[in-house]
Design an enzyme around this catalytic site. Structure first.
Site, short mmCIF file in Angstrom:
data_model
loop_
_atom_site.label_atom_id
_atom_site.label_comp_id
_atom_site.label_asym_id
_atom_site.label_seq_id
_atom_site.Cartn_x
_atom_site.Cartn_y
_atom_site.Cartn_z
N ASP A 47 -1.53 0.59 -1.75
CA ASP A 47 -1.14 0.49 -3.17
C ASP A 47 -1.60 -0.85 -3.74
O ASP A 47 -1.47 -1.11 -4.94
CB ASP A 47 0.37 0.73 -3.36
CG ASP A 47 1.24 -0.29 -2.66
OD1 ASP A 47 0.71 -1.13 -1.92
OD2 ASP A 47 2.48 -0.25 -2.87
N SER A 48 -2.18 -1.71 -2.86
CA SER A 48 -2.82 -2.94 -3.33
C SER A 48 -3.99 -2.61 -4.26
O SER A 48 -4.51 -3.50 -4.94
CB SER A 48 -3.30 -3.79 -2.15
OG SER A 48 -4.08 -3.01 -1.27
N ASP A 86 -0.94 5.21 1.04
CA ASP A 86 0.24 4.37 0.78
C ASP A 86 1.08 5.01 -0.33
O ASP A 86 0.58 5.23 -1.44
CB ASP A 86 -0.28 2.99 0.30
CG ASP A 86 0.61 1.86 0.73
OD1 ASP A 86 1.64 2.11 1.38
OD2 ASP A 86 0.26 0.71 0.42
N LYS A 116 2.17 5.86 4.37
CA LYS A 116 2.90 4.62 4.69
C LYS A 116 3.99 4.40 3.65
O LYS A 116 3.77 4.62 2.46
CB LYS A 116 1.94 3.43 4.72
CG LYS A 116 2.65 2.09 4.97
CD LYS A 116 1.69 0.96 5.27
CE LYS A 116 1.08 0.30 4.06
NZ LYS A 116 2.04 -0.29 3.11
N GLU A 118 7.28 1.58 2.56
CA GLU A 118 7.87 0.26 2.76
C GLU A 118 9.38 0.37 2.92
O GLU A 118 10.02 1.14 2.20
CB GLU A 118 7.58 -0.64 1.53
CG GLU A 118 6.11 -0.96 1.34
CD GLU A 118 5.86 -1.90 0.16
OE1 GLU A 118 6.84 -2.39 -0.46
OE2 GLU A 118 4.68 -2.14 -0.14
N GLU A 185 4.14 -7.50 7.55
CA GLU A 185 3.41 -8.37 6.61
C GLU A 185 4.12 -9.72 6.46
O GLU A 185 5.33 -9.78 6.20
CB GLU A 185 3.31 -7.66 5.25
CG GLU A 185 2.55 -8.49 4.22
CD GLU A 185 2.13 -7.71 2.97
OE1 GLU A 185 2.34 -6.48 2.92
OE2 GLU A 185 1.60 -8.35 2.05
O1 KIV Z 1 -1.36 -1.97 0.05
C1 KIV Z 1 -1.80 -2.67 0.97
O2 KIV Z 1 -2.93 -3.18 0.94
C2 KIV Z 1 -0.93 -2.92 2.12
C3 KIV Z 1 -1.42 -3.87 3.15
C4 KIV Z 1 -1.15 -5.26 2.71
C5 KIV Z 1 -0.87 -3.59 4.48
O3 KIV Z 1 0.14 -2.38 2.19
#
Ligand code: KIV
Length: 267
Positions: A47-48, A86, A116, A118, A185
């Site tokens: 999600d980055s 994500d 993924k 969080e 992280e």
């Molecule tokens: O979204 C992302 O890039 C992440 C990484 C920092 C693991 O969750």
């Protein structure tokens, strides 16, 4: 020739034989193709993408539709690596049912092999339900950017005993809930070591030191494509951003003074 996909079982075997897992983020077909050809084990459609490609100030605004769009592009370019989608903020927090449905979209529509999420204690039930639907889940502890307004900053997590013990318990709880791996992280290296030793599943670090079973970086940071932003935990393997700007400046100059197109570019 058909290439064998990296599986959750294989990642577990890598942990057991002490072989490090290499993971990177990708948000598009081209980048995903290149890292897959180089032998990356896991590609995270993070999600980055919100900050890195879409220009948002945090990961909070990115939507399911945007994540699915980018994940589809990545999956189309990948033959071997495991693709992890994500789950964006508010795609899994409101209800377990909604979480399962959204997780399913990453596999059904976007070609991912896992998702993924969080969080710790608060997501055990959600994780368990997603896993029981047949969807592999990767956890994410330590700095969890979707909770930025709760924590009030992007600092290192787990520096005091209380936070550290909570993180160890969260990691064990996620393992019990069924995750196949956990991203840690911005966590002190010795805490990451403890967690890596105390769970059986692979632990992948980003700013979590050398003892984790694997490492993940945001590809744009390690390529030097994120402008002046280089987190301490990242390593710049190149300055591609500067090279891109050099090419753009040269092109503009050549167009302005009629050096481009030349004879060989004309019909
Ligand atoms: O979204 C992302 O890039 C992440 C990484 C920092 C693991 O969750």
């Amino acid at each position: 020739m058909t290439v064998k996909k990296v599986t959750t079982k294989e990642l577990m075997e890598m942990k057991l034989r002490g072989e490090k897992i290499a993971m990177l983020t990708a948000y598009d077909y081209l980048m995903a193709t290149q890292m897959d050809e180089c032998g990356i084990d896991v590609i995270l459609v993070g999600d980055s993408v919100a900050n890195v490609l879409l220009g948002y100030k945090s990961t909070i605004p990115v939507t399911m539709e945007e994540m699915i769009h980018h994940c589809k592009a990545v999956s189309r370019g990948v033959k071997r690596a495991m693709v992890v989608g994500d789950m964006p903020f508010m795609s899994y927090q409101a209800s377990v049912e909604e979480a399962v449905r959204n997780a399913g979209r990453f596999l059904k529509e976007a070609g991912a092999e896992a998702v993924k999420l969080e969080g710790g204690t608060e997501i055990y039930e959600t994780v368990n339900n997603i896993v029981r639907s047949g969807i592999p889940v990767m956890g994410h502890l330590g700095l969890t950017p979707q909770s930025i307004h709760q924590f009030g900053g992007y600092g290192v997590r787990g520096r005091n005993d209380e936070q550290a013990s909570k993180m160890v318990e969260d990691a064990k709880g996620l393992e019990e809930a069924g995750v196949f791996s956990i991203v840690l992280e911005k966590v002190p290296a010795l805490l990451a070591k403890r967690i890596t030793e105390e769970v059986k599943i692979p632990v992948i670090g980003i700013g979590a030191g050398v003892y984790c079973d694997g490492q993940v970086l945001v590809a744009h940071d390690m390529l030097g494509l994120s402008g002046d932003f280089t987190p301490k935990f990242s390593k710049k393997y190149s300055d591609i951003g500067d090279e891109i700007k050099r090419c753009f400046r040269q092109y503009i100059e050549e167009v302005k003074n009629k050096e481009f197109p030349a004879e060989e570019h004309s019909y």
